[in-house]
Design an enzyme around this catalytic site. Structure first.
Site, PDB file in Angstrom:
ATOM      1  N   HIS A  50      32.138 -21.286 -48.466  1.00  0.00           N
ATOM      2  CA  HIS A  50      31.296 -22.465 -48.643  1.00  0.00           C
ATOM      3  C   HIS A  50      29.870 -21.989 -48.892  1.00  0.00           C
ATOM      4  O   HIS A  50      29.564 -20.813 -48.710  1.00  0.00           O
ATOM      5  CB  HIS A  50      31.337 -23.347 -47.390  1.00  0.00           C
ATOM      6  N   HIS A 136      23.812 -18.277 -50.552  1.00  0.00           N
ATOM      7  CA  HIS A 136      24.806 -17.205 -50.659  1.00  0.00           C
ATOM      8  C   HIS A 136      26.145 -17.689 -50.105  1.00  0.00           C
ATOM      9  O   HIS A 136      26.207 -18.661 -49.349  1.00  0.00           O
ATOM     10  CB  HIS A 136      24.354 -15.970 -49.873  1.00  0.00           C
TER      11      HIS A 136
END
Length: 199
Positions: A50, A136
């Site tokens: 995610h 990220h």
């Protein structure tokens, strides 16, 4: 009579963008050369991938409703946008890697929605992380400090451009509120609610 009602269960919450299956497949290909180094790393599976927007930590489950309301407030005011994978990296540094990740280009749309979300959370009295946002997707976590030789091998692998086998760009169309939970079977991220962005 004393109040025998159980207190609300406490959970760990975060708000994030789900990663679509084609991008998860690309990320699994990117993981493979790193996995071949045979390091003490716990690799993130596709279902756990995610892009975090805000981490809220532990609080009781009564917060699901107000957090969902904030999610809808921001989501309904946000048009869909595109993101693209960028480059490999490590936190806190290449010299002392604890988390291995794939960076995402910090587009204006992503920065705007992340700032709007954290501002709305702060207005509602929530403290969220991170303070300095670097988008990220976690690929793996080092189980413990690496030997000097292992660090050198990992640094060499991270310094090479990631081989993008498959799709690297996708449309962001929703935001989810997740619960983070760990049990005897490992780590679990469960979406509790979500909102679709404007088409």
């Amino acid at each position: 009579m004393p109040d025998l009602q159980s207190p609300p269960a406490r959970k760990r919450f975060f708000l994030a963008l789900p990663i679509p299956t084609p991008i998860r497949i690309t990320l699994s290909h990117i993981q493979k050369p790193l996995q071949s180094i045979d390091l003490p790393v716990k690799w993130q599976t596709g279902k756990l991938m995610h892009l975090t927007l805000a981490f809220l930590g532990e609080m009781d489950e009564t917060h699901v409703e107000p957090l969902t309301a904030i999610l809808h407030q921001i989501g309904q005011a946000t048009p869909r946008f595109h993101l693209e994978l960028e480059a490999l990296g490590a936190f806190p540094s290449y010299g002392h890697p604890r988390i291995l990740w794939m960076g995402v280009q910090p587009s204006r749309e992503l920065v705007r929605v992340q700032k709007a979300l954290t501002a709305a959370l702060a207005t509602a009295g929530y403290v969220s992380e991170p303070q300095d946002y670097y988008p990220h997707i976690t690929l793996g976590r080092c189980a413990h400090d690496l030997t000097r030789e292992s660090k050198q091998r990992l640094q060499a692998a991270l310094s090479k451009p990631a081989a993008m086998q498959g799709e690297s760009r996708w449309e962001v169309d929703r935001i989810h509120l997740y619960e983070s939970r760990t049990d005897e079977f490992g780590l679990h991220y469960t979406p509790l609610s979500g909102v679709m962005l404007n088409a």
